[in-house]
Design a protein around this motif. Sequence first.
Motif, PDB file in Angstrom:
ATOM      1  N   PRO A 183      96.291 113.571  40.890  1.00 17.22           N
ATOM      2  CA  PRO A 183      97.362 114.253  40.781  1.00 17.22           C
ATOM      3  C   PRO A 183      97.279 115.803  40.768  1.00 17.22           C
ATOM      4  O   PRO A 183      96.168 116.285  40.820  1.00 17.22           O
ATOM      5  CB  PRO A 183      97.898 114.058  39.116  1.00 17.22           C
ATOM      6  N   GLY A 235      96.658 119.424  40.155  1.00 16.76           N
ATOM      7  CA  GLY A 235      96.052 120.224  38.778  1.00 16.76           C
ATOM      8  C   GLY A 235      94.830 119.085  38.346  1.00 16.76           C
ATOM      9  O   GLY A 235      94.297 119.551  37.260  1.00 16.76           O
ATOM     10  N   GLY A 236      94.642 118.063  39.100  1.00 17.45           N
ATOM     11  CA  GLY A 236      93.534 117.347  38.647  1.00 17.45           C
ATOM     12  C   GLY A 236      92.235 117.879  38.877  1.00 17.45           C
ATOM     13  O   GLY A 236      91.120 117.167  38.347  1.00 17.45           O
ATOM     14  N   TYR A 265      82.469 125.676  33.975  1.00 11.15           N
ATOM     15  CA  TYR A 265      82.916 124.604  32.884  1.00 11.15           C
ATOM     16  C   TYR A 265      82.001 123.697  32.379  1.00 11.15           C
ATOM     17  O   TYR A 265      80.776 123.557  32.785  1.00 11.15           O
ATOM     18  CB  TYR A 265      84.030 123.732  33.884  1.00 11.15           C
ATOM     19  N   GLN A 314      86.179 113.279  38.796  1.00 14.33           N
ATOM     20  CA  GLN A 314      85.277 114.293  39.678  1.00 14.33           C
ATOM     21  C   GLN A 314      83.738 114.300  39.740  1.00 14.33           C
ATOM     22  O   GLN A 314      83.318 113.984  40.886  1.00 14.33           O
ATOM     23  CB  GLN A 314      85.292 115.733  38.685  1.00 14.33           C
ATOM     24  N   LYS A 356      90.811 118.766  42.137  1.00  8.03           N
ATOM     25  CA  LYS A 356      90.437 118.101  43.635  1.00  8.03           C
ATOM     26  C   LYS A 356      89.322 119.113  44.207  1.00  8.03           C
ATOM     27  O   LYS A 356      88.448 118.761  44.787  1.00  8.03           O
ATOM     28  CB  LYS A 356      91.453 117.768  44.552  1.00  8.03           C
ATOM     29  N   ARG A 403     100.848 121.824  33.820  1.00 11.48           N
ATOM     30  CA  ARG A 403      99.538 121.617  34.316  1.00 11.48           C
ATOM     31  C   ARG A 403      98.728 122.042  33.011  1.00 11.48           C
ATOM     32  O   ARG A 403      97.428 121.644  33.148  1.00 11.48           O
ATOM     33  CB  ARG A 403      99.217 122.340  35.463  1.00 11.48           C
ATOM     34  N   ARG A 409      86.269 116.505  34.838  1.00  9.69           N
ATOM     35  CA  ARG A 409      87.570 115.879  34.827  1.00  9.69           C
ATOM     36  C   ARG A 409      87.502 114.622  35.312  1.00  9.69           C
ATOM     37  O   ARG A 409      86.585 114.322  35.744  1.00  9.69           O
ATOM     38  CB  ARG A 409      88.733 116.847  35.280  1.00  9.69           C
TER      39      ARG A 409
HETATM   40  P1  ADP Z   1      94.415 120.226  42.438  1.00 12.83           P
HETATM   41  O1  ADP Z   1      93.971 120.740  43.697  1.00 12.83           O
HETATM   42  O2  ADP Z   1      93.844 118.978  42.268  1.00 12.83           O
HETATM   43  O3  ADP Z   1      95.833 120.282  42.339  1.00 12.83           O
HETATM   44  P2  ADP Z   1      92.795 122.454  41.446  1.00 12.83           P
HETATM   45  O4  ADP Z   1      91.505 121.962  42.207  1.00 12.83           O
HETATM   46  O5  ADP Z   1      93.677 123.573  41.924  1.00 12.83           O
HETATM   47  O6  ADP Z   1      93.883 121.205  41.468  1.00 12.83           O
HETATM   48  O7  ADP Z   1      92.424 122.441  39.938  1.00 12.83           O
HETATM   49  C1  ADP Z   1      93.263 122.921  38.848  1.00 12.83           C
HETATM   50  C2  ADP Z   1      92.667 123.731  37.962  1.00 12.83           C
HETATM   51  O8  ADP Z   1      91.844 123.038  36.991  1.00 12.83           O
HETATM   52  C3  ADP Z   1      92.001 124.830  38.344  1.00 12.83           C
HETATM   53  O9  ADP Z   1      92.354 125.980  37.480  1.00 12.83           O
HETATM   54  C4  ADP Z   1      90.533 124.404  38.138  1.00 12.83           C
HETATM   55  O10 ADP Z   1      89.691 125.624  38.214  1.00 12.83           O
HETATM   56  C5  ADP Z   1      90.485 123.700  36.918  1.00 12.83           C
HETATM   57  N1  ADP Z   1      89.365 122.847  36.896  1.00 12.83           N
HETATM   58  C6  ADP Z   1      88.869 122.113  37.817  1.00 12.83           C
HETATM   59  N2  ADP Z   1      87.981 121.321  37.344  1.00 12.83           N
HETATM   60  C7  ADP Z   1      87.772 121.561  36.001  1.00 12.83           C
HETATM   61  C8  ADP Z   1      86.819 120.985  34.962  1.00 12.83           C
HETATM   62  N3  ADP Z   1      85.825 120.286  35.406  1.00 12.83           N
HETATM   63  N4  ADP Z   1      87.037 121.560  33.646  1.00 12.83           N
HETATM   64  C9  ADP Z   1      88.042 122.484  33.544  1.00 12.83           C
HETATM   65  N5  ADP Z   1      88.838 123.043  34.565  1.00 12.83           N
HETATM   66  C10 ADP Z   1      88.870 122.648  35.651  1.00 12.83           C
END
Ligand code: ADP
Length: 554
Positions: free
Chosen positions: A42, A44-45, A17, A24, A47, A321, A21
């Motif tokens: 949230p 998709g955020g 990436y 982060q 985490k 998402r 986000r």
């Molecule tokens: P959460 O646990 O908060 O619901 P995830 O950790 O599963 O979210 O992340 C959701 C999606 O976002 C994943 O596909 C992840 O790879 C993607 N993602 C996370 N950080 C970034 C970033 N900085 N840039 C682009 N995509 C990201």
Amino acid sequence: MIDTNNILQVLKTHFGYDSFRPNQERIITEILGGKDVLAVMPTGGGKSLCFQLPALMMPGMAVVISPLIALMKDQVDALRANGIEAAYYNSVQSPDEQSLVLSGLREQRLKLLYVAPESLPQLIPLLTGVTINLVAVDEAHCISAWGHDFRPAYTRLGNLKEILPETPVVGFTATADQATREDILHQLNIPEASQHIASFDRKNLYLDVRPGNNRIRQILDFLRARQEESGIIYCLSRKGTEKLATKLQQNGYEARAYHAGMSPEKRTSVQEDFIHDRVSIVVATIAFGMGIDKSNVRWVIHYNMPKNIEGYYQEIGRSGRDGLPAHTLLFYSFADVVQLRKFMDDSPTREFQLAKLERMQQFAEALSCRRIALLNYFGEHLSENCGNCDICKNPPQYFDGTVLTQKVCSAVARLKEEEALGMVADVLRGAQNAAVFEKGYNRVKTYGTVKDISWRDLQQYIIQMINQGILEVRFHENGRLALTPLAKAILFEGKKVQLATLVQPVKETARSREKEAPDDALFGKLRKLRSAIAQEENVPAYIVFSDATLKDME
Ligand code: ADP
Ligand code: MG
């Protein structure tokens, strides 16, 4: 000392990436600085990245507590695909698989080890001599009986901080109100943790609530315009998911049921088929979805009302998402409320859950912007109506309710924010009951200042004030009402309030319409509602249907 300047580089090389986000980077920097953290972001955020990236940058290995085997597997697969040494340890692994993990541990190769809370006691002795750089607790709300997914094994995690006092312990969740957050800090033994609360506003989700009559027909109508889209329908019971899935199949849809009563293989296959677009609709219990990373879910339907707003929010959050518009539809029916109450009968936290259910019900009956009501629940205040919910699209009639709201707010203030809705309404109406006299509330200045409005109406207006974020219900403190900053602006800064005009109670509406159209199916429903209301106390006396909703129901 860890060089935090190159975290962007690590993001690129290991995860591919270009940028972080929201939140982060700050969270990662704090973890690298050795701090305990609680992050509420949230679904998709992003985490996972917040603990995966620091784990890579520090010597040793991170232990990640994760509630679901499917979730662990997904994350470990994704990490390995990025060339990162990760593994999981749980009870369904074969001895061979487990010993593979153990050799990874001994050779200090692993960067991340995922473990279910139940398997932790077995694992801890095996960790002697392994450098643990981080303990990450995913879905941390499971530790709190106040959260909505309580998992008893999570409560053992508190001693991790004792075993590893120098190691940062970080919690992640997508849903936790203020009290749940405090409980998480307390239970994880990290009272000084820094908290990161991201905005909960998912602007691309259209919030829609409709009366739950003729749900199947409504769903078929809804789907007709969405042939190619992926979506999830949540039902209360396992049987319900199967019945509805069959019904949809009979109507030509690729639908599958999913619930905890199915075999693990079957569940995995449904989940995989859904993620890879081979199945467009999953009809599921709440067992489906935690951690499912499918970006193009275009809609979520709640066939039955969820038991609280956290659950609702998390479930609708599985749609959209990818940031594109998604439609969320909640069917509201009183029968569901009765059913949900029954489920809570023997729970030790019954009172508390009932209060949350009531709040969910109030949200479903909101007469003002849904998003404002939803975000208020999480302590976030929107200053304008969202324009992307059923109420904003189709508002009821409003009147200037400033004076009434001021009276209510000043009563709440004079009762020192110690009383729940019922008592506040009693005092305003000048009730002559023992509780009022015992507490001397008949002598407060606001006593009897709203005599001209019936108790039921006043209750409904106060609920509107809660939904508008003027008053807040403190669940953990006997549901007492408290003033928000908005209340203060209304009391002291002349801020105006619009309240929805309450139309006739259902009773009246049903009775008068019955005369006109005795056989109308719609009013058959209203009759049923009316008798349900008669049977049950504490039920909203008014169910307000806007004209468009009425049309919808016909
Ligand atoms: P959460 O646990 O908060 O619901 P995830 O950790 O599963 O979210 O992340 C959701 C999606 O976002 C994943 O596909 C992840 O790879 C993607 N993602 C996370 N950080 C970034 C970033 N900085 N840039 C682009 N995509 C990201
Ligand atoms: Mg996650």
